[in-house]
Write an enzyme that holds these catalytic residues in place. Structure first.
Site, short mmCIF file in Angstrom:
data_model
loop_
_atom_site.label_atom_id
_atom_site.label_comp_id
_atom_site.label_asym_id
_atom_site.label_seq_id
_atom_site.Cartn_x
_atom_site.Cartn_y
_atom_site.Cartn_z
N THR A 249 7.30 31.78 13.20
CA THR A 249 6.71 30.95 14.25
C THR A 249 5.37 30.40 13.80
O THR A 249 4.65 31.06 13.05
CB THR A 249 6.53 31.85 15.49
OG1 THR A 249 7.82 32.14 16.00
CG2 THR A 249 5.68 31.22 16.56
N ARG A 277 19.01 32.27 24.09
CA ARG A 277 17.91 33.26 24.07
C ARG A 277 16.56 32.53 23.96
O ARG A 277 16.39 31.62 23.16
CB ARG A 277 18.10 34.21 22.88
CG ARG A 277 16.98 35.25 22.71
CD ARG A 277 15.93 34.78 21.73
NE ARG A 277 14.97 35.82 21.42
CZ ARG A 277 13.82 35.61 20.80
NH1 ARG A 277 13.47 34.40 20.43
NH2 ARG A 277 13.00 36.60 20.54
N1 ASP Z 1 8.11 35.35 18.39
C1 ASP Z 1 9.21 34.50 17.98
C2 ASP Z 1 10.37 34.75 18.91
O1 ASP Z 1 10.65 35.89 19.20
C3 ASP Z 1 9.65 34.76 16.58
C4 ASP Z 1 8.56 34.58 15.54
O2 ASP Z 1 7.43 34.98 15.72
O3 ASP Z 1 8.88 34.01 14.48
O4 ASP Z 1 11.02 33.81 19.29
#
Ligand code: ASP
Length: 397
Positions: A249, A277
């Protein structure tokens, strides 16, 4: 808390202190007692850092070997784009959007072009942006809401939006601040409508735009590893040593000349997630939050944990209620999360005085991260144990 866990946290805290002095972050006095320039923009590219040996096996889309320099250059480019906006006297909203768009356009991160794919092999993207300001600007009319002051916008599970951070901004700036979070086809109908798309430079793309070679390989491997896992369950356990599939992310927090903070986060979510999701990133208070009285926060990690613990808001609340610094509030928040084999993730935070911090759970290998000071000095780091080092500003395209 066990002794070893406490020891690691102390080391991280010391690291942060060393880092603060070494980089002069947040107007702390430098060696000669001089005030160092404030940090005005902090970014992350996810806590799913590839170990150096894993990076060697990976390839860029053009087939060339992936190297840490590629990540550093992409981070520097994002910081420079955000800094340019701030230097022109524009708002922290625009700076966050500019920095995040650069990372969304890069295939290296799990956001925009490089988004992780869901169990059906499709990209479903989430993003949020939130302003920290609590006041009403002179001449500004805010009508029709009981609390017209705090602005935020988010989109979730969009499949044809090239830059979800701009879509989140479009929702935030919707007339009358009518809605905060739009999902799926409804979100796309709004943000891709001609007027909104033109105004926010939101481009419609086919879902195939997100199918990079790396993400296609990861989703195939993920499903092949456990074919018994049916499509409704998705990946419940992460594959050890492969956090890159999960946490990539991107996020940014900026502070503008008017003293306003903005935080933004954009993601493809988790590889092999169930269709539909939604993680923490677009959920205000979980993956993204800002409040001028305290700080702005953007998170990366196992979204479900960050949702259950309202992590981003927890950092702000600790600062407000306990009157602790942004470093302490962030460390405490991360320290109190349950841990997983390879760590649960991390966050970036920037306060109203330009103090920034990076907090990572103890077992995290690292977090792609960086910051820029008001005079344009760019620093980046990848692994947990390293302090950010200075980068040359990238040449303007
Ligand atoms: N926090 C993000 C999610 O669960 C994943 C990530 O940090 O890459 O969608």
């Amino acid at each position: 808390m066990g002794l070893s866990r406490r020891a690691v946290l102390i080391v991280l805290a010391l690291g942060a202190a060393v880092l603060a002095t070494a980089t002069g972050c947040g107007g702390a006095p430098g060696k000669e007692g001089k005030k160092m320039p404030r940090v005005v923009l902090v970014i992350h590219g996810g806590a799913g850092v590839l170990k150096e040996e894993e990076m060697h096996g990976e390839k860029l889309e053009d087939g060339k070997p992936l190297q840490r320099e590629h990540y550093e250059a992409a981070l520097a480019e994002a910081l420079s784009a955000g800094h340019r906006v701030l230097r022109e006297g524009r708002s922290s909203v625009e700076a966050v959007e500019a920095a995040v768009r650069v990372m969304e356009d890069s295939p290296l991160f799990n956001a925009g072009r490089g988004a992780a794919l869901n169990h059906d092999g499709r990209a479903e993207l989430d993003a949020a942006i939130m302003e920290g300001r609590m006041d009403v600007a002179p001449g500004e009319r805010r009508e029709g809401k009981k609390d017209p002051r705090k602005r935020a916008g988010a989109v979730a599970a969009v499949t044809h939006v090239k830059n979800p951070i701009s879509a989140a901004r479009a929702v935030m700036e919707m007339a009358d601040h009518r809605h905060v979070l739009l999902v799926g086809p409804g979100a796309e109908a709004y943000v891709l409508s001609e007027e909104v798309a033109d105004r926010y430079k939101i481009e419609k793309v086919s879902n195939a735009y997100f199918w990079t070679n790396r993400r296609l390989r990861q989703i195939r491997e993920s499903i092949a590893k456990d074919p018994s896992r049916d499509r409704l369950r998705g990946d419940r356990e992460r594959v050890p040593g492969e956090t890159d599939r999960y946490f990539g992310t991107v996020g940014a927090v900026a502070l503008d000349a008017r003293g306003n903070l903005t935080a933004g986060t954009s993601t493809g979510g988790l590889t092999n997630k169930m269709a539909g999701r939604v993680g923490d990133s677009p959920c205000l208070g979980a993956g993204t939050y800002a409040d001028n009285r305290a700080c702005g926060v953007s998170c990366t990690g196992t979204g479900e944990v960050f949702l259950r613990h309202a992590v981003a808001h927890d950092v702000v609340a600790r600062m407000l209620y306990k009157k602790v610094s942004v470093e302490t509030a962030s460390q405490e928040t991360i320290e109190e999360l349950p841990d997983e084999d390879e760590g649960v993730g991390g966050l970036i935070a920037l306060d109203k005085d330009g103090h920034h911090t990076f907090a990572m759970s103890t077992k995290s290998v690292g977090m792609y991260r960086g910051y820029v000071t008001e005079d344009g000095a760019i620093y980046v780091a990848i692994y947990a144990k390293e302090a950010p080092h200075r980068m040359k500003p990238p040449a303007r395209p």
